[in-house]
Write an enzyme that holds these catalytic residues in place. Structure first.
Site, PDB file in Angstrom:
ATOM      1  N   CYS A  42      90.874 -27.524 -63.342  1.00 41.09           N
ATOM      2  CA  CYS A  42      90.262 -26.206 -63.525  1.00 41.09           C
ATOM      3  C   CYS A  42      91.098 -25.113 -62.861  1.00 41.09           C
ATOM      4  O   CYS A  42      92.188 -24.814 -63.322  1.00 41.09           O
ATOM      5  CB  CYS A  42      88.819 -26.220 -63.023  1.00 41.09           C
ATOM      6  SG  CYS A  42      87.838 -24.843 -63.691  1.00 41.09           S
ATOM      7  N   HIS A  86      86.622 -30.449 -66.687  1.00 45.84           N
ATOM      8  CA  HIS A  86      86.212 -31.197 -65.497  1.00 45.84           C
ATOM      9  C   HIS A  86      86.022 -32.681 -65.827  1.00 45.84           C
ATOM     10  O   HIS A  86      84.965 -33.080 -66.322  1.00 45.84           O
ATOM     11  CB  HIS A  86      84.902 -30.632 -64.934  1.00 45.84           C
ATOM     12  CG  HIS A  86      85.082 -29.347 -64.211  1.00 45.84           C
ATOM     13  ND1 HIS A  86      85.350 -29.276 -62.861  1.00 45.84           N
ATOM     14  CD2 HIS A  86      85.058 -28.059 -64.657  1.00 45.84           C
ATOM     15  CE1 HIS A  86      85.464 -28.008 -62.499  1.00 45.84           C
ATOM     16  NE2 HIS A  86      85.302 -27.252 -63.572  1.00 45.84           N
ATOM     17  N   GLU A 117      85.464 -35.021 -63.850  1.00 43.73           N
ATOM     18  CA  GLU A 117      84.431 -35.595 -62.963  1.00 43.73           C
ATOM     19  C   GLU A 117      83.024 -35.259 -63.438  1.00 43.73           C
ATOM     20  O   GLU A 117      82.030 -35.780 -62.897  1.00 43.73           O
ATOM     21  CB  GLU A 117      84.641 -35.092 -61.533  1.00 43.73           C
ATOM     22  CG  GLU A 117      84.087 -33.716 -61.231  1.00 43.73           C
ATOM     23  CD  GLU A 117      84.893 -32.566 -61.822  1.00 43.73           C
ATOM     24  OE1 GLU A 117      84.432 -31.411 -61.716  1.00 43.73           O
ATOM     25  OE2 GLU A 117      85.979 -32.815 -62.382  1.00 43.73           O
TER      26      GLU A 117
END
Length: 357
Positions: free
Chosen positions: A248, A333, A335
């Site tokens: 990001c 992202h 995650e």
């Protein structure tokens, strides 16, 4: 409780206040996930912004305090169509109202979030002021107009860690530069037994090298990437010394460090259903995203960076890899938290890149 939301274009919306009584200022941004308000509110990338969920009912499963992405709420304020004051979930320990009140964050409900989302898509992200305990629309608009733009604010300094800390593992050592790191990034690395050293955003390249890292990872974070001046310098100095990864904001920092440019998106990508195409395989992954800036693809020429992923909706850059150095990053992202975990395999690629370096 009275509440009002005023925008810099003069728009005034009155509703019902919840959470804490007070004033919140920042960009009004919308996010599209159906769930994940705990993770979103505690995501440091939302610092400096008033977060609005497009999904109309928020709080129906309560607050468990198990899914936080930091030590508390980082969004400046919260805007929803309707809040649920009687959540139903076996892990719930409180309501969305009590959560915001305990954190000192104001919220507004019973307003037309669809209208506000359409306005944002048409006009672009607007500065806003949320007032609870009063409904003076003129004052809200005045404050919205007078506040600085997000590009003028050093938001990274407000969310980075105060001092270094270690999460021990038996594998390769990653130094994570904390620009506003989400907890699940660290959890995904820990699951792969990475030895993690988290350092504040102001840490110098010399200090990083003293940890004898096998790799550097630049985290997500809030605001304009041009504000990450130290991180940009660190990447320039260490790019040829070790593998460098970014997620990001970290992705944007790497681009700037290697000579590319970034720009502000009209209204950003925030949600859990953004389609991203892997240009090497043609596979489209559904990803979680939260960013208001992007890398200019026309500026990558001569940097050694080659685009690896694009956003299917608007063709913006979602990832790149260096042609000769072990440098790779993504705008989305991997995650998640909240959102799909289709791309968590990227952490395996990070680890393998270090092992092969």
């Amino acid at each position: 409780m009275k509440a009002v939301l005023g925008l810099e274009d003069g728009t005034v919306v009155k509703g019902k206040g919840f959470g804490a009584e007070g004033i919140a200022q920042g960009e009004l941004v919308f996010a599209t996930p159906f769930t994940g308000y705990e993770e979103a509110l505690t995501d440091p990338s939302y610092k400096g912004q008033i977060l609005m969920f497009t999904y109309p009912l928020i709080g129906n499963y309560g607050v468990s305090y198990e899914n936080f992405q930091s030590d508390g709420i980082k969004a400046n304020g919260f805007v929803v169509r309707e809040i649920c004051d009687h959540p139903s979930h076996h892990k719930s320990k409180g309501t969305i109202h009590s959560f915001l009140k305990g954190e000192g964050i104001p919220g507004i409900s019973s307003i037309d979030t669809r209208m506000l989302t359409i306005l944002t898509r048409k006009e672009g992200t607007l500065r806003a002021t949320l007032i609870t305990g009063d409904d003076d629309g003129e004052e809200a608009v005045r404050l919205a107009k007078e506040q600085p733009t997000i590009s003028e604010l050093d938001l990274i300094g407000e969310v980075t860690s105060a001092k270094p800390y270690q999460i021990e593992g038996t594998g390769k050592r990653f130094v994570v530069m904390d620009l506003g790191v989400k907890q699940n990034i660290l959890s995904c690395l820990s699951k792969r037994d990475v030895d993690i050293v988290v350092v504040p955003a102001g840490t110098s390249s010399r200090q990083i090298q003293e940890y004898e890292p096998d790799a550097l990872l630049l985290s997500n974070g809030p605001g304009d990437p041009l504000q990450a001046k130290n991180a940009i310098s660190v990447v320039r100095e260490l790019a040829e010394e070790m593998p460098v990864f970014g997620i990001c904001l970290g992705h944007q920092v790497i681009a700037l460090a290697l000579g590319a440019r970034t720009y502000k998106l009209k209204f950003g990508h925030r949600g859990a259903n953004q389609p991203v195409k892997d240009l090497r395989t043609g596979i489209v992954h559904i990803t979680s995203q939260n960013h208001g800036f992007a890398v200019d693809p026309d500026s990558l020429s001569g940097t050694g960076l080659h685009i690896t992923y694009i956003n299917v909706n608007d063709n913006t850059v979602e990832g790149f890899k260096h042609e000769s150095l072990p440098i790779l990053s993504v705008q989305y992202h991997p995650e998640a938290s909240p959102g799909p975990r289709d791309t968590e395999f990227l952490f395996d690629i990070f680890v393998k890149t270090v092992e092969d370096a």
